[in-house]
Design a protein around this motif. Structure first.
Motif, mmCIF file in Angstrom:
data_model
loop_
_atom_site.group_PDB
_atom_site.id
_atom_site.type_symbol
_atom_site.label_atom_id
_atom_site.label_comp_id
_atom_site.label_asym_id
_atom_site.label_seq_id
_atom_site.Cartn_x
_atom_site.Cartn_y
_atom_site.Cartn_z
ATOM 1 N N TYR A 154 0.841 -1.196 0.000
ATOM 2 C CA TYR A 154 0.000 0.000 0.000
ATOM 3 C C TYR A 154 0.876 1.246 0.000
ATOM 4 C CZ TYR A 154 -4.063 -2.865 1.056
ATOM 5 O OH TYR A 154 -5.071 -3.781 0.997
ATOM 6 N N SER A 190 -4.672 -17.052 10.171
ATOM 7 C CA SER A 190 -3.798 -16.347 11.115
ATOM 8 C C SER A 190 -4.534 -15.175 11.757
ATOM 9 C CB SER A 190 -2.540 -15.846 10.406
ATOM 10 O OG SER A 190 -1.892 -16.909 9.759
ATOM 11 N N THR A 211 -11.679 -10.241 2.090
ATOM 12 C CA THR A 211 -12.704 -11.236 1.756
ATOM 13 C C THR A 211 -13.311 -11.778 3.039
ATOM 14 O OG1 THR A 211 -11.383 -11.884 -0.162
ATOM 15 C CG2 THR A 211 -13.152 -13.375 0.500
HETATM 16 P P1 NA7 Z 1 -4.307 -16.469 4.218
HETATM 17 O O1 NA7 Z 1 -5.222 -17.589 4.456
HETATM 18 O O2 NA7 Z 1 -3.745 -16.302 2.862
HETATM 19 O O3 NA7 Z 1 -5.062 -15.142 4.644
HETATM 20 C C1 NA7 Z 1 -4.525 -13.883 4.354
HETATM 21 C C2 NA7 Z 1 -5.557 -12.826 4.607
HETATM 22 O O4 NA7 Z 1 -5.004 -11.576 4.256
HETATM 23 C C3 NA7 Z 1 -6.795 -13.009 3.758
HETATM 24 O O5 NA7 Z 1 -7.893 -12.536 4.488
HETATM 25 C C4 NA7 Z 1 -6.486 -12.094 2.573
HETATM 26 O O6 NA7 Z 1 -7.628 -11.664 1.889
HETATM 27 C C5 NA7 Z 1 -5.822 -10.954 3.279
HETATM 28 N N1 NA7 Z 1 -4.982 -10.168 2.393
HETATM 29 C C6 NA7 Z 1 -3.939 -10.585 1.653
HETATM 30 N N2 NA7 Z 1 -3.400 -9.559 0.969
HETATM 31 C C7 NA7 Z 1 -4.135 -8.481 1.303
HETATM 32 C C8 NA7 Z 1 -4.087 -7.126 0.919
HETATM 33 N N3 NA7 Z 1 -3.170 -6.680 0.056
HETATM 34 N N4 NA7 Z 1 -4.994 -6.284 1.449
HETATM 35 C C9 NA7 Z 1 -5.915 -6.740 2.319
HETATM 36 N N5 NA7 Z 1 -6.019 -8.001 2.724
HETATM 37 C C10 NA7 Z 1 -5.135 -8.864 2.205
HETATM 38 O O7 NA7 Z 1 -3.062 -16.500 5.210
HETATM 39 P P2 NA7 Z 1 -3.015 -16.964 6.732
HETATM 40 O O8 NA7 Z 1 -1.681 -16.632 7.253
HETATM 41 O O9 NA7 Z 1 -4.191 -16.498 7.476
HETATM 42 O O10 NA7 Z 1 -3.159 -18.505 6.608
HETATM 43 C C11 NA7 Z 1 -2.312 -19.228 5.740
HETATM 44 C C12 NA7 Z 1 -2.410 -20.657 6.073
HETATM 45 O O11 NA7 Z 1 -1.641 -20.893 7.237
HETATM 46 C C13 NA7 Z 1 -3.757 -21.136 6.434
HETATM 47 O O12 NA7 Z 1 -4.524 -21.464 5.352
HETATM 48 C C14 NA7 Z 1 -3.455 -22.285 7.297
HETATM 49 O O13 NA7 Z 1 -3.208 -23.422 6.533
HETATM 50 C C15 NA7 Z 1 -2.241 -21.890 8.014
HETATM 51 P P3 NA7 Z 1 -8.191 -12.516 0.634
HETATM 52 O O14 NA7 Z 1 -8.930 -13.657 1.244
HETATM 53 O O15 NA7 Z 1 -6.983 -12.958 -0.169
HETATM 54 O O16 NA7 Z 1 -9.028 -11.566 -0.107
#
Ligand code: NA7
Length: 542
Positions: A154, A190, A211
């Motif tokens: 950002y 997370s 999301t």
């Molecule tokens: P995840 O499941 O990839 O979640 C990341 C979150 O961050 C998800 O809500 C994303 O929204 C959000 N995201 C990613 N990039 C952005 C940006 N640029 N702006 C706003 N929000 C964003 O990662 P976790 O660490 O929670 O979990 C990973 C795995 O670790 C999990 O599946 C387990 O197996 C353990 P999105 O949904 O992409 O729109």
């Protein structure tokens, strides 16, 4: 490489579940000369890094999220809760490393900065961040499926002057949220695990959600002595069930939705919601992630539960997910939706009110400004392929993996890559990875790799390499399984959709048990899909 470069039979990159087991198997069962390298300060891989508050295994865990091969290990380790905490998993891995005397062959705080295949020598040479080099016939990449942190770009984010932490790189010292205004970006596993814990301490938490997600109650509880005793006594059978049933010893249901009335279905959903964990998805009816109508019904049931929990209707509206349940990583929470009933938690829906920029003290969205002292990035990972690309080995003719995987993550069996002889991956793209129990998957993959290495050595061969034809067939096989489900319809990290510009490709094998049978079949068919090279006369090439 010089004359003094240490020579090994195998080099392992990474000391998480997969790397540690590979070290034990190759060194102790095969008597190979092995060295492992890890940039972290200790064993654990993912579990070494992801120390954020509330971090737990996001699957039915104890005692199944663990190595399975040793009854002694099962007997001596005391799991305490049904949903294992990060600290417990890490303590277990530390115990494993000590018990099998692995630490002496792991070089910590040492990144592998380069890995090159020498076609004439039929060996890999690595360079490290400590200025050393080492050479081995085989390179085993146990670099983790969730390692490369995804950091959002950002405007102004680097100018934010407060503390900033990524959940996947959490500091070892305790982070105090007391009296602080905290912004959390990301609501995957997370974020959903961390937010309730942070909210207990912070003055205020603002959650920035891109999301909306489904999440099911984890219903974490202490494991009883009786359960532990039963698991130990039945371990052989449980292990066999895990191998047969997608990594967990639970039978998935054969019940068909069409054979039941809507009232009966609803009653079952209620029962499985109370039971918690992923039972609603695997124990309700056959095909929740395949059948759109069934999926809609289960999704609507969960949305209803979320509305019952969250008192403020506007917040509940913002939290309503609209993708097919189960097609993003299913999340298990401990009081996540309840957290929005606290006065010190607010939610920003980034789809309606996107982030415009950061200032040194705040996040500016299109419709407001949110002052924060601490920023928590729970924004996930460049999953599965990211950690291999980060290592970026150079194969035949110096071709780098970044070049090879420019627009598709071609590989064979999720474990080998054409053009990269004698290189193996644990949990590579197309392996079952997170769709199976990671520790058992790592164990079985490492054992298969060890057998393949044994084959090369027993036959006095120089190199093993996947063919491009085998890669193409494998790609078709992975996709034909995924395309029969709803997974490809959702933007998830399974599809590479969380990283801007990442090729859209399903990154896992959805039928883990079948996958491991397939590995055995390939070996029994004289390593179908591979070519073997005889040992080259020293100094010849081409
Ligand atoms: P995840 O499941 O990839 O979640 C990341 C979150 O961050 C998800 O809500 C994303 O929204 C959000 N995201 C990613 N990039 C952005 C940006 N640029 N702006 C706003 N929000 C964003 O990662 P976790 O660490 O929670 O979990 C990973 C795995 O670790 C999990 O599946 C387990 O197996 C353990 P999105 O949904 O992409 O729109």
């Amino acid at each position: 490489m010089t004359e003094n470069t240490p020579q090994y039979d195998a080099i392992i990159v990474g000391s998480g579940f997969g790397g540690l087991y590979a070290l034990h198997h190759l060194r102790d069962k095969m008597q190979l000369n092995v060295r492992a390298f890890d940039g972290a300060g200790g064993v654990g891989g993912t579990w070494w890094y992801n120390r954020y508050p509330g971090a737990r295994v996001d699957a039915p865990s104890s005692p199944f999220y663990a190595y399975t091969f040793s009854q002694e290990l099962v007997d001596e380790w005391e799991w305490t809760e049904t949903q294992t905490s990060q600290a417990s998993v890490l303590a277990y891995l530390e115990h494993f490393a000590e018990r099998f005397d692995l630490n002496k062959d792991i070089q910590f705080e040492t990144w592998v900065t380069d890995a090159r295949y020498d076609e004439a020598a039929q060996r890999w040479t690595i360079e490290t961040s400590t200025g050393e080099s080492a050479s081995a016939q085989f390179l085993v990449c146990a670099v983790g499926a969730l390692f490369v942190a995804n950091r959002p770009e950002y405007p102004g984010i680097d100018d934010f002057a407060g503390e900033c932490y990524h959940t996947g790189r959490w500091p070892h010292e305790k982070v105090s949220f007391e009296g602080k205004r905290v912004g959390v970006i990301g609501t995957g596993s997370s974020g959903i695990q961390a937010i309730p814990e942070i909210a207990k301490e912070a003055e205020h938490v603002t959650v920035f959600q891109r999301t909306p997600q489904y999440s099911l109650p984890a219903r974490n509880r202490p494991l009883t002595e009786e359960e532990l005793t039963r698991y130990r006594e039945d371990w052989d059978d449980l292990r066999m069930s895990m191998c047969k049933r997608g990594g967990w010893p639970f039978k998935t249901t054969r019940r068909r939705a069409a054979d039941h009335t809507p009232e009966e279905r609803r009653a079952l959903y209620e029962q499985l919601w109370e039971k918690g964990g992923i039972h609603l998805i695997i124990d309700s009816f056959v095909g929740v992630v395949v059948d759109k109508d069934l999926n809609d019904e289960v999704s609507e049931f969960v949305r209803g539960k979320m509305r019952e929990i969250v008192r403020d209707p506007d917040t509940a509206d913002k939290l309503m997910p609209d993708y097919y349940i189960g097609t993003k990583r299913m999340i298990l929470d401990n009081g996540y939706f309840e957290t929005y009933n606290r006065d010190n938690v607010s939610l920003v829906d980034l789809r309606a009110d996107p982030i415009v920029e950061f200032t040194p003290t705040s996040v500016r969205t299109q419709h407001g400004e949110h002052a924060i002292d601490i920023l928590v990035l729970a924004t996930g990972f460049d999953a599965v392929s990211g950690s291999m690309l980060n290592l970026n080995p150079k194969g035949r003719a110096g071709l780098s993996l970044k070049q090879k995987w420019d627009n598709r993550f071609d590989n064979y069996l999720g474990s080998t890559i054409a053009g990269f002889p004698n290189l193996f991956m644990i949990h590579g793209p197309g392996a079952p990875g997170v769709f199976f129990t990671m520790p058992l998957g790592g164990e079985r993959t490492a054992a298969w790799i060890a057998d393949c290495i044994g084959h090369v050595r027993d036959k006095a061969l120089g190199a093993v390499e996947a063919t491009e034809e085998a890669e193409a067939d494998w790609d078709r096989e992975i996709n034909s399984i995924a395309d029969r489900t709803l997974y490809p319809e959702t933007n998830s990290w399974y599809m590479g959709a969380n990283i801007p510009g990442k090729p859209r490709q399903f990154l896992g094998h959805l039928r883990g048990s079948q996958y491991f049978d397939r590995l055995i079949e390939v070996a029994e068919a004289d390593y179908e899909g591979f070519v073997f090279e005889p040992i080259r006369e020293e100094g010849t090439s081409g």
